[in-house]
Design a protein around this motif. Sequence first.
Motif, PDB file in Angstrom:
ATOM      1  N   TRP A  54       0.697  -1.227   0.111  1.00  0.00           N
ATOM      2  CA  TRP A  54       0.117   0.021  -0.119  1.00  0.00           C
ATOM      3  C   TRP A  54       0.694   1.189  -0.005  1.00  0.00           C
ATOM      4  O   TRP A  54       1.978   1.430   0.742  1.00  0.00           O
ATOM      5  CB  TRP A  54      -0.822  -0.153   1.257  1.00  0.00           C
ATOM      6  CG  TRP A  54      -2.214  -0.942   0.955  1.00  0.00           C
ATOM      7  CD1 TRP A  54      -2.030  -2.230   1.326  1.00  0.00           C
ATOM      8  CD2 TRP A  54      -3.343  -0.581   0.645  1.00  0.00           C
ATOM      9  NE1 TRP A  54      -3.432  -2.632   1.326  1.00  0.00           N
ATOM     10  CE2 TRP A  54      -4.129  -1.792   0.754  1.00  0.00           C
ATOM     11  CE3 TRP A  54      -3.744   0.533  -0.138  1.00  0.00           C
ATOM     12  CZ2 TRP A  54      -5.625  -1.716   0.223  1.00  0.00           C
ATOM     13  CZ3 TRP A  54      -5.036   0.550  -0.613  1.00  0.00           C
ATOM     14  CH2 TRP A  54      -6.041  -0.666  -0.413  1.00  0.00           C
ATOM     15  N   PHE A  55       0.402   2.304  -0.929  1.00  0.00           N
ATOM     16  CA  PHE A  55       1.292   3.310  -1.078  1.00  0.00           C
ATOM     17  C   PHE A  55       0.303   4.635  -0.850  1.00  0.00           C
ATOM     18  O   PHE A  55      -0.873   4.493  -0.832  1.00  0.00           O
ATOM     19  CB  PHE A  55       1.612   3.547  -2.285  1.00  0.00           C
ATOM     20  CG  PHE A  55       2.866   2.580  -2.696  1.00  0.00           C
ATOM     21  CD1 PHE A  55       2.508   1.447  -3.347  1.00  0.00           C
ATOM     22  CD2 PHE A  55       4.124   3.001  -2.595  1.00  0.00           C
ATOM     23  CE1 PHE A  55       3.430   0.440  -3.844  1.00  0.00           C
ATOM     24  CE2 PHE A  55       5.180   2.062  -3.037  1.00  0.00           C
ATOM     25  CZ  PHE A  55       4.955   0.853  -3.345  1.00  0.00           C
ATOM     26  N   ARG A  56       0.810   5.764  -0.400  1.00  0.00           N
ATOM     27  CA  ARG A  56       0.186   6.855  -0.168  1.00  0.00           C
ATOM     28  C   ARG A  56       0.690   8.189  -1.342  1.00  0.00           C
ATOM     29  O   ARG A  56       1.998   8.136  -1.327  1.00  0.00           O
ATOM     30  CB  ARG A  56       0.261   7.438   1.188  1.00  0.00           C
ATOM     31  CG  ARG A  56      -0.303   8.787   1.210  1.00  0.00           C
ATOM     32  CD  ARG A  56      -0.095   9.472   2.748  1.00  0.00           C
ATOM     33  NE  ARG A  56      -0.213  10.869   2.398  1.00  0.00           N
ATOM     34  CZ  ARG A  56      -0.941  11.474   3.658  1.00  0.00           C
ATOM     35  NH1 ARG A  56      -1.297  10.965   4.615  1.00  0.00           N
ATOM     36  NH2 ARG A  56      -0.992  12.683   3.541  1.00  0.00           N
ATOM     37  N   THR A  77       4.619   7.181  -1.506  1.00  0.00           N
ATOM     38  CA  THR A  77       5.321   6.790  -0.239  1.00  0.00           C
ATOM     39  C   THR A  77       4.805   5.623   0.275  1.00  0.00           C
ATOM     40  O   THR A  77       3.566   5.413   0.393  1.00  0.00           O
ATOM     41  CB  THR A  77       4.785   7.904   0.806  1.00  0.00           C
ATOM     42  OG1 THR A  77       5.468   9.245   0.472  1.00  0.00           O
ATOM     43  CG2 THR A  77       5.543   7.384   2.259  1.00  0.00           C
ATOM     44  N   SER A  78       5.650   4.653   0.522  1.00  0.00           N
ATOM     45  CA  SER A  78       5.101   3.081   1.068  1.00  0.00           C
ATOM     46  C   SER A  78       4.639   3.296   2.340  1.00  0.00           C
ATOM     47  O   SER A  78       5.251   3.987   3.229  1.00  0.00           O
ATOM     48  CB  SER A  78       6.486   2.273   0.818  1.00  0.00           C
ATOM     49  OG  SER A  78       6.101   1.133   1.450  1.00  0.00           O
ATOM     50  N   GLY A 138      -6.407   3.624  -7.536  1.00  0.00           N
ATOM     51  CA  GLY A 138      -6.329   4.462  -6.475  1.00  0.00           C
ATOM     52  C   GLY A 138      -7.617   4.760  -5.754  1.00  0.00           C
ATOM     53  O   GLY A 138      -8.604   4.609  -6.468  1.00  0.00           O
ATOM     54  N   THR A 139      -7.630   5.151  -4.546  1.00  0.00           N
ATOM     55  CA  THR A 139      -8.703   5.757  -3.862  1.00  0.00           C
ATOM     56  C   THR A 139      -8.216   7.191  -3.462  1.00  0.00           C
ATOM     57  O   THR A 139      -7.294   7.222  -2.751  1.00  0.00           O
ATOM     58  CB  THR A 139      -9.199   4.841  -2.766  1.00  0.00           C
ATOM     59  OG1 THR A 139      -9.811   3.622  -3.372  1.00  0.00           O
ATOM     60  CG2 THR A 139     -10.351   5.723  -1.841  1.00  0.00           C
ATOM     61  N   THR A 140      -9.132   8.170  -3.939  1.00  0.00           N
ATOM     62  CA  THR A 140      -8.544   9.485  -3.390  1.00  0.00           C
ATOM     63  C   THR A 140      -9.803   9.715  -2.150  1.00  0.00           C
ATOM     64  O   THR A 140     -10.800   9.936  -2.259  1.00  0.00           O
ATOM     65  CB  THR A 140      -8.816  10.492  -4.710  1.00  0.00           C
ATOM     66  OG1 THR A 140      -8.121  10.053  -5.655  1.00  0.00           O
ATOM     67  CG2 THR A 140      -8.557  11.927  -4.108  1.00  0.00           C
ATOM     68  N   LEU A 141      -9.028  10.052  -1.051  1.00  0.00           N
ATOM     69  CA  LEU A 141      -9.514  10.201   0.200  1.00  0.00           C
ATOM     70  C   LEU A 141      -9.523  11.646   0.474  1.00  0.00           C
ATOM     71  O   LEU A 141      -8.355  12.301   0.415  1.00  0.00           O
ATOM     72  CB  LEU A 141      -8.822   9.350   1.338  1.00  0.00           C
ATOM     73  CG  LEU A 141      -9.333   9.804   2.669  1.00  0.00           C
ATOM     74  CD1 LEU A 141     -10.770   9.115   2.828  1.00  0.00           C
ATOM     75  CD2 LEU A 141      -8.400   9.008   3.676  1.00  0.00           C
ATOM     76  N   SER A 142     -10.672  12.277   1.093  1.00  0.00           N
ATOM     77  CA  SER A 142     -10.506  13.731   1.489  1.00  0.00           C
ATOM     78  C   SER A 142     -11.338  13.486   2.951  1.00  0.00           C
ATOM     79  O   SER A 142     -12.389  13.135   3.117  1.00  0.00           O
ATOM     80  CB  SER A 142     -11.684  14.251   0.585  1.00  0.00           C
ATOM     81  OG  SER A 142     -11.392  15.670   1.043  1.00  0.00           O
TER      82      SER A 142
END
Lengths: 115, 113
Positions: B35-37, B45-46, B106-110
């Motif tokens: 999983w990355f950000r 970023t791992s 990806g999932t874009t989280l807000s």
Amino acid sequence: DAEITQSPRHKITETGRQVTLACHQTWNHNNMFWYRQDLGHGLRLIHYSYGVHDTNKGEVSDGYSVSRSNTEDLPLTLESAASSQTSVYFCASSESTGRRNTEAFFGQGTRLTVV
Amino acid sequence: KQEVTQIPAALSVPEGENLVLNCSFTDSAIYNLQWFRQDPGKGLTSLLLIQSSQREQTSGRLNASLDKSSGRSTLYIAASQPGDSATYLCAVPANQAGTALIFGKGTTLSVSS
């Protein structure tokens, strides 16, 4: 601290020109990768290398080439830049020990615009 | 050919909520999942790497699980904060022979305060 750096961070070039993007890692990893990231497509693998003098084609390798002459560097060359190659390019590295792989670490990316 | 899918594509939550991001993959014969950000305009970023022999990995408020047989992984974020706002990507090796990663979109989280 070990790191992976890409240069340049931003590049504008003209159609038909040869362009080389640099990637340098100080992790001493044997695996290195190039990806491109585009809206709607996500990250796609261009080329990768499992060691010095080893290179392999990825999903979207047409128009790109790489060479691995040492452990630290994997430059990506666009032979004749096309507008379709406008993208953000990421380099990554990782290590392998048998079937266990370490985390992959990514550079900060190069934003390439072909006009 | 390995394919990775992430649902939902976008997620908006108020601060403090616990949330789950989903990742599914078509070929269950994987050695690991990562999983990355990614923050806007930045690199990846791992966050967590789960080897195939593991079922869970934890780092702070993050917990990732892996169910190879069903081809699924989840990333659990506890007590979400505005600073968690980013795109979260999961990735698996393209095949058993190597380590090149195949990514979901990806999932874009807000997270709102």
